[in-house]
Design a protein around this motif. Structure first.
Motif, PDB file in Angstrom:
ATOM      1  N   ASP A  47     -79.529 -41.840 -99.478  1.00 24.08           N
ATOM      2  CA  ASP A  47     -80.652 -42.776 -99.565  1.00 24.08           C
ATOM      3  C   ASP A  47     -81.852 -42.331 -98.736  1.00 24.08           C
ATOM      4  OD1 ASP A  47     -79.222 -44.429-101.269  1.00 24.08           O
ATOM      5  OD2 ASP A  47     -78.361 -45.597 -99.620  1.00 24.08           O
ATOM      6  N   GLY A  48     -81.736 -41.192 -98.052  1.00 23.57           N
ATOM      7  CA  GLY A  48     -82.849 -40.679 -97.260  1.00 23.57           C
ATOM      8  C   GLY A  48     -84.007 -40.252 -98.136  1.00 23.57           C
ATOM      9  N   ALA A  49     -85.180 -40.120 -97.523  1.00 25.87           N
ATOM     10  CA  ALA A  49     -86.390 -39.649 -98.213  1.00 25.87           C
ATOM     11  C   ALA A  49     -86.644 -40.434 -99.497  1.00 25.87           C
ATOM     12  CB  ALA A  49     -86.300 -38.154 -98.505  1.00 25.87           C
ATOM     13  N   TYR A  50     -86.553 -41.759 -99.375  1.00 26.27           N
ATOM     14  CA  TYR A  50     -86.842 -42.664-100.505  1.00 26.27           C
ATOM     15  C   TYR A  50     -85.985 -42.362-101.734  1.00 26.27           C
ATOM     16  CZ  TYR A  50     -90.847 -43.492 -97.491  1.00 26.27           C
ATOM     17  OH  TYR A  50     -91.639 -43.769 -96.398  1.00 26.27           O
ATOM     18  N   GLY A  51     -84.732 -41.993-101.487  1.00 23.34           N
ATOM     19  CA  GLY A  51     -83.793 -41.771-102.573  1.00 23.34           C
ATOM     20  C   GLY A  51     -83.652 -40.330-103.022  1.00 23.34           C
ATOM     21  N   ALA A  52     -84.444 -39.420-102.453  1.00 20.39           N
ATOM     22  CA  ALA A  52     -84.295 -37.995-102.779  1.00 20.39           C
ATOM     23  C   ALA A  52     -83.133 -37.380-102.010  1.00 20.39           C
ATOM     24  CB  ALA A  52     -85.582 -37.235-102.471  1.00 20.39           C
ATOM     25  N   GLY A  53     -82.745 -38.037-100.915  1.00 23.11           N
ATOM     26  CA  GLY A  53     -81.642 -37.551-100.089  1.00 23.11           C
ATOM     27  C   GLY A  53     -82.122 -36.788 -98.874  1.00 23.11           C
ATOM     28  N   HIS A  54     -81.257 -36.722 -97.881  1.00 28.47           N
ATOM     29  CA  HIS A  54     -81.528 -35.959 -96.660  1.00 28.47           C
ATOM     30  C   HIS A  54     -80.305 -35.109 -96.341  1.00 28.47           C
ATOM     31  CE1 HIS A  54     -82.946 -34.854 -92.711  1.00 28.47           C
ATOM     32  NE2 HIS A  54     -81.795 -35.255 -92.212  1.00 28.47           N
ATOM     33  N   GLY A  71     -76.921 -29.739 -86.818  1.00 31.09           N
ATOM     34  CA  GLY A  71     -78.255 -30.249 -86.607  1.00 31.09           C
ATOM     35  C   GLY A  71     -78.933 -30.726 -87.868  1.00 31.09           C
ATOM     36  N   SER A  72     -80.234 -31.017 -87.727  1.00 31.27           N
ATOM     37  CA  SER A  72     -81.005 -31.573 -88.823  1.00 31.27           C
ATOM     38  C   SER A  72     -82.486 -31.313 -88.573  1.00 31.27           C
ATOM     39  CB  SER A  72     -80.724 -33.072 -88.945  1.00 31.27           C
ATOM     40  OG  SER A  72     -81.423 -33.625 -90.037  1.00 31.27           O
ATOM     41  N   PHE A  73     -83.298 -31.684 -89.556  1.00 34.25           N
ATOM     42  CA  PHE A  73     -84.731 -31.407 -89.516  1.00 34.25           C
ATOM     43  C   PHE A  73     -85.466 -32.412 -90.384  1.00 34.25           C
ATOM     44  CE2 PHE A  73     -88.283 -28.440 -91.056  1.00 34.25           C
ATOM     45  CZ  PHE A  73     -88.974 -28.456 -89.866  1.00 34.25           C
ATOM     46  N   GLY A  74     -86.510 -33.021 -89.825  1.00 32.60           N
ATOM     47  CA  GLY A  74     -87.410 -33.845 -90.618  1.00 32.60           C
ATOM     48  C   GLY A  74     -86.917 -35.223 -90.975  1.00 32.60           C
ATOM     49  N   SER A  75     -85.899 -35.731 -90.297  1.00 34.36           N
ATOM     50  CA  SER A  75     -85.372 -37.045 -90.629  1.00 34.36           C
ATOM     51  C   SER A  75     -86.045 -38.127 -89.806  1.00 34.36           C
ATOM     52  CB  SER A  75     -83.866 -37.086 -90.362  1.00 34.36           C
ATOM     53  OG  SER A  75     -83.398 -38.407 -90.450  1.00 34.36           O
ATOM     54  N   THR A  76     -86.408 -39.225 -90.441  1.00 33.08           N
ATOM     55  CA  THR A  76     -86.993 -40.338 -89.699  1.00 33.08           C
ATOM     56  C   THR A  76     -85.922 -41.216 -89.059  1.00 33.08           C
ATOM     57  OG1 THR A  76     -87.053 -41.646 -91.733  1.00 33.08           O
ATOM     58  CG2 THR A  76     -89.038 -40.421 -91.163  1.00 33.08           C
ATOM     59  N   THR A  77     -84.701 -41.113 -89.535  1.00 35.29           N
ATOM     60  CA  THR A  77     -83.602 -41.902 -88.969  1.00 35.29           C
ATOM     61  C   THR A  77     -82.809 -41.102 -87.942  1.00 35.29           C
ATOM     62  OG1 THR A  77     -83.416 -43.162 -91.010  1.00 35.29           O
ATOM     63  CG2 THR A  77     -81.547 -43.241 -89.542  1.00 35.29           C
ATOM     64  N   ASP A  78     -82.536 -39.865 -88.266  1.00 36.83           N
ATOM     65  CA  ASP A  78     -81.735 -39.009 -87.400  1.00 36.83           C
ATOM     66  C   ASP A  78     -82.682 -38.174 -86.530  1.00 36.83           C
ATOM     67  OD1 ASP A  78     -79.052 -36.620 -88.066  1.00 36.83           O
ATOM     68  OD2 ASP A  78     -79.518 -37.815 -86.326  1.00 36.83           O
ATOM     69  N   PHE A  97     -72.632 -37.548 -87.280  1.00 33.84           N
ATOM     70  CA  PHE A  97     -73.167 -37.895 -88.593  1.00 33.84           C
ATOM     71  C   PHE A  97     -72.591 -39.218 -89.101  1.00 33.84           C
ATOM     72  CE2 PHE A  97     -73.717 -33.185 -88.602  1.00 33.84           C
ATOM     73  CZ  PHE A  97     -75.109 -33.198 -88.621  1.00 33.84           C
ATOM     74  N   THR A  98     -71.374 -39.532 -88.731  1.00 35.30           N
ATOM     75  CA  THR A  98     -70.766 -40.798 -89.137  1.00 35.30           C
ATOM     76  C   THR A  98     -71.488 -41.977 -88.507  1.00 35.30           C
ATOM     77  OG1 THR A  98     -68.598 -39.742 -89.364  1.00 35.30           O
ATOM     78  CG2 THR A  98     -68.611 -42.138 -89.153  1.00 35.30           C
ATOM     79  N   ASN A  99     -71.958 -41.811 -87.277  1.00 34.43           N
ATOM     80  CA  ASN A  99     -72.510 -42.930 -86.517  1.00 34.43           C
ATOM     81  C   ASN A  99     -74.002 -43.165 -86.720  1.00 34.43           C
ATOM     82  OD1 ASN A  99     -70.012 -43.522 -85.385  1.00 34.43           O
ATOM     83  ND2 ASN A  99     -70.313 -42.089 -83.688  1.00 34.43           N
ATOM     84  N   VAL A 100     -74.700 -42.285 -87.427  1.00 35.33           N
ATOM     85  CA  VAL A 100     -76.134 -42.499 -87.672  1.00 35.33           C
ATOM     86  C   VAL A 100     -76.290 -43.664 -88.649  1.00 35.33           C
ATOM     87  CG1 VAL A 100     -78.259 -41.509 -88.602  1.00 35.33           C
ATOM     88  CG2 VAL A 100     -76.703 -40.092 -87.248  1.00 35.33           C
ATOM     89  N   LYS A 101     -77.162 -44.600 -88.310  1.00 39.29           N
ATOM     90  CA  LYS A 101     -77.368 -45.788 -89.147  1.00 39.29           C
ATOM     91  C   LYS A 101     -78.799 -45.843 -89.676  1.00 39.29           C
ATOM     92  CE  LYS A 101     -73.267 -47.430 -88.105  1.00 39.29           C
ATOM     93  NZ  LYS A 101     -72.179 -47.382 -89.071  1.00 39.29           N
ATOM     94  N   ASP A 102     -78.930 -46.414 -90.854  1.00 40.64           N
ATOM     95  CA  ASP A 102     -80.220 -46.751 -91.436  1.00 40.64           C
ATOM     96  C   ASP A 102     -80.226 -48.265 -91.556  1.00 40.64           C
ATOM     97  OD1 ASP A 102     -82.596 -46.960 -92.736  1.00 40.64           O
ATOM     98  OD2 ASP A 102     -81.962 -45.957 -94.574  1.00 40.64           O
ATOM     99  N   GLY A 103     -80.753 -48.930 -90.526  1.00 36.61           N
ATOM    100  CA  GLY A 103     -80.561 -50.371 -90.418  1.00 36.61           C
ATOM    101  C   GLY A 103     -79.109 -50.622 -90.060  1.00 36.61           C
ATOM    102  N   LYS A 104     -78.410 -51.372 -90.887  1.00 37.58           N
ATOM    103  CA  LYS A 104     -76.993 -51.640 -90.640  1.00 37.58           C
ATOM    104  C   LYS A 104     -76.086 -50.713 -91.436  1.00 37.58           C
ATOM    105  CE  LYS A 104     -77.515 -56.524 -89.475  1.00 37.58           C
ATOM    106  NZ  LYS A 104     -77.108 -57.919 -89.799  1.00 37.58           N
ATOM    107  N   ALA A 105     -76.669 -49.981 -92.373  1.00 39.26           N
ATOM    108  CA  ALA A 105     -75.854 -49.129 -93.249  1.00 39.26           C
ATOM    109  C   ALA A 105     -75.674 -47.735 -92.660  1.00 39.26           C
ATOM    110  CB  ALA A 105     -76.512 -49.022 -94.621  1.00 39.26           C
ATOM    111  N   ARG A 106     -74.579 -47.087 -93.017  1.00 45.15           N
ATOM    112  CA  ARG A 106     -74.367 -45.704 -92.618  1.00 45.15           C
ATOM    113  C   ARG A 106     -75.372 -44.826 -93.340  1.00 45.15           C
ATOM    114  NH1 ARG A 106     -68.767 -44.810 -93.149  1.00 45.15           N
ATOM    115  NH2 ARG A 106     -68.603 -45.225 -90.940  1.00 45.15           N
ATOM    116  N   TYR A 107     -75.998 -43.895 -92.613  1.00 47.76           N
ATOM    117  CA  TYR A 107     -77.025 -43.026 -93.189  1.00 47.76           C
ATOM    118  C   TYR A 107     -76.374 -41.870 -93.959  1.00 47.76           C
ATOM    119  CZ  TYR A 107     -81.476 -40.448 -93.318  1.00 47.76           C
ATOM    120  OH  TYR A 107     -82.598 -39.785 -93.709  1.00 47.76           O
TER     121      TYR A 107
END
Length: 199
Positions: A47-54, A71-78, A97-107
């Motif tokens: 669901d990252g990047a407005y549905g394009a995925g991250h 690691g990662s790059f360019g994420s607004t959540t992570d 990666f399991t614990n990163v959340k987007d609001g209440k949902a798993r990212y």
């Protein structure tokens, strides 16, 4: 432990299974910590990047029993958006990666891995730095570019695999499903599944 100290731990690999080396790509076990040689994993937040995925990355320090860089790059959540890289066990990487959340949902919801007959962590880190220093660009230098640069820097086998197309013009969701399918990566593992014990 600092990143420099972690990189200093990289040891030259002990000669492993000659049968696996002769075969090229090793037969993939079901869990990342079981890799006998090199191993990389792409993590996906669909669901990252407005549905394009991250996409995010992890690669095993070859020659060590259970040490990974991820690691990662360019994420607004992570965060941070400019890019990050850490070291630790597979359990630590997976837990991050399991614990990163987007609001209440798993990212991040899943990951796909592949074993390689080679694995150069220093080169992977160098390719990571090159991409990071170019600065994030949503179309030409994004999270998928970063992940593929880390993988192809890590492994000459992956770098020469023509099935792993350029990240430009691809969304992480499509790449994760279609391109990794064609490249014969493992099926997607769900992050909410309990890791299986190594047999």
């Amino acid at each position: 432990m600092t990143f420099g100290q972690q990189m200093a731990r990289v040891a030259t690999p002990v000669v492993g299974s000659l049968a696996l080396l002769a075969a090229g790509m090793a037969t993939a076990p079901t869990e990342a910590e079981a890799a006998p040689l090199g191993r990389v994993c792409m993590f996906l937040a669909p669901d990252g990047a407005y549905g394009a995925g991250h996409a995010a990355f992890a690669f095993k320090v070859r020659g060590e029993k259970d040490h990974w860089m991820f690691g990662s790059f360019g994420s607004t959540t992570d965060s941070p958006r400019k890019g990050w890289i850490k070291g630790g066990t597979w359990k630590k990487a997976r837990a991050h990666f399991t614990n990163v959340k987007d609001g209440k949902a798993r990212y991040y919801t899943g990951y796909r891995c592949v074993n390689t007959r080679d694995g150069d962590v220093k080169r992977a880190q160098s390719w990571y730095t090159t991409v990071k220093n170019r600065g994030y660009n949503v179309t030409t230098n994004n999270c998928l570019h970063m992940s593929m640069a880390a993988f192809k820097g890590y492994s000459e086998t992956l770098r020469k695999d023509t099935r792993l197309r350029t990240a430009t013009g691809q969304t992480p969701n499509v790449y994760y499903k279609s391109v990794l399918d064609k490249a014969k990566w493992e099926k997607s593992h769900r992050l909410d599944d309990r890791p299986r014990n190594k047999k």
